[in-house]
Design an enzyme around this catalytic site. Structure first.
Site: not given
Ligand code: UD1
Ligand code: CA
Length: 460
Positions: A18, A76, A81, A159, A358, A384, A394
């Protein structure tokens, strides 16, 4: 906090779709520092060095931004997720020897260290197997919805995408903040039970809640009310709002401490900047990085300062830019001064409009008031530098040094072709191109002699 009580895992592997950016979302900045910087800063007092980070999308960029965290990044490879991210980090978490793991979304930059400490203290008191922080914002937006039974006990986080009022009941307004504290020995048995059977096809960390409840574990939620501090940042608009809140909070703190701010709402000060009471700053202006501004220093509007020191009593006039520079006591810079890395102005020296400096030191009381470039130079006290002086540092391959002794006078429009040394008290005639050293007290002139030729026709 006892370091073996808890370690932390920061989830920072996601792309942040997003945000529409080619770099990882957690590197997006507020007041010049990344989201991840703020998360680490908030974790530090309670967790010290015991902090691991899940990286995935453009992991190299994240690792490069935080060299101190080396060896504590966990890759990862596929971002399946938040639950999958936790699974990837689990071995490292277990190896840490801690009893609990605080898991935090890396996109929560407004979090304050006190919130982390209080949350861990609460878990320590009630001994929960799984605890998480919730908030009750004006709009539940896309946050995970918290479900409680009629006794107020948490039963699940669902969610937004998967929420069905017919099944889950009316939305309560309480949502998941994305900060969890997991008892490692308890949650160990739940991790393999996560599935991706949901609308996103992702493994959700939030599913651990109903899994834990089903197993009869002690699950608690700590509600922080309508706190903006725990908001996750997912879009440019959310980032802008969070940055604005942080900017005003920082400016208010400065005002309270005794710094005078004019047009205060447009004074942008990064979290690592130190400003002494008695400094006076006019917005709009930006001060970032590890900059330090001394008592009685004046910064006029449209000034941009990064990783620089401005000592007490110095005046930085409008539209000046400073980067990795040091401005001594009672100096004057600008308007439209440009101090690049390595520029050092010793006390009472002056750099005027359209002067670029610089990697050069201007000694006490030295002046370069107009239209000048000083690079790779040492300029003695009281010297001055006339308008339009250029150090030609350079040669197309290497950089060379210009040394100018104390009390010298460099006439306007002089080119100093480095390497070259101008002695103490020497005088350089205006318009000279100086390629040879000039001794102390001597006059150096290097320009074509003026010839005046009468244009009137001569009678024979
Ligand atoms: C998540 C929570 C939601 C909560 C919200 C709060 C889940 C499923 N949902 O949603 O309940 O209200 O945060 O802000 O967790 N990330 C990884 N690996 C992945 C996916 C995400 O490291 O595979 C990290 C992202 O970089 C981010 C964090 O996890 O920093 C949260 O992921 P994001 O996709 O922002 O979750 P939300 O949809 O905001
Ligand atoms: Ca988030």
């Amino acid at each position: 906090m006892d370091k073996s009580f808890a370690c932390a895992l920061v989830l920072a592997g996601g792309k942040g779709t997003r945000m529409h950016s080619d770099s990882p979302k957690v590197l997006k900045t507020l007041l010049g520092e990344s989201m991840l910087y703020y998360v680490y800063k908030a974790l530090k007092p309670a967790l010290g060095e015991n902090v691991f980070t899940i990286v995935g999308f453009e992991s190299g960029q994240v690792e490069k931004a935080f060299p101190d965290m080396k060896d504590r990044f966990v890759l990862q490879e596929e971002q399946l997720g938040t639950g999958h991210a936790l699974q990837m980090g689990w071995d490292r978490i277990k190896e840490s020897g801690a009893e609990y793991c605080l898991v935090i979304n890396g996109d929560t930059p407004l979090i304050q260290d006190q919130v982390v400490t209080d949350f861990l203290d609460a878990v320590k008191m009630d001994g929960a197997d799984l605890s998480f922080m919730s908030i009750t914002p004006d709009e539940p937006a896309a946050f995970g919805r918290v479900i409680r039974d009629k006794d107020g006990q948490v039963t699940a986080i669902v969610e937004a995408k998967d929420y069905d009022e017919a099944v889950h009941g009316p939305v309560s307004g309480e949502v998941n903040a994305g900060i969890y504290c997991l008892k490692i020995s308890a949650v160990d048995s739940l991790l393999s039970k996560l599935t991706n059977n949901n609308k996103s096809g992702e493994y959700y960390i939030t599913d651990l809640v109903d899994l834990a409840v089903e197993c009869g574990m002690n699950v608690t939620a700590v509600n922080a009310g309508n706190s903006i501090d725990l908001m996750g940042i997912n879009s440019p608009l959310e980032l802008a709002k969070a940055e604005s809140a942080l900017r005003l909070r920082t400016a208010e703190k400065l005002l309270e401490s005794g710094v005078t701010l004019h047009n205060w709402e447009s004074v942008v000060v990064g979290p690592g900047v130190e400003i002494e009471p008695g400094a006076e700053i006019t917005g709009p202006c930006e001060i970032y990085g590890s900059s330090k501004i001394g008592r009685g220093a004046v910064l006029q509007s449209h000034v941009r300062i990064v990783d620089s020191v401005v000592d007490s009593g110095a005046i930085i006039k409008a539209y000046s830019h400073l980067e990795e520079a040091k401005v001594g006591r009672d100096c004057m810079v600008g308007p439209y001064g440009r101090l690049r890395p390595g520029a050092v102005l010793e006390e009472e020296s002056k750099v005027g409009n359209f002067v670029e400096v610089k990697k050069a030191v201007l000694g006490k009381g030295a002046k370069a008031s107009h239209l000048t470039y000083l690079g790779d130079s040492e300029i003695g006290a009281g010297t001055n530098i006339g308008a339009g002086t250029i150090t030609c540092n350079y040669d197309g391959v290497n950089k060379h040094k210009t040394v100018i002794g104390e009390g010298a006078f460099i006439g306007s429009n002089t080119a100093l072709v480095a390497p070259v040394t101008i002695g103490k008290g020497a005088l350089i005639g205006a318009g000279s191109t100086i390629t040879k050293n000039v001794k102390d007290g001597d006059l150096g002139v290097a320009r074509g002699k003026q010839v005046n030729i009468s244009r009137a026709s001569k009678k024979s």
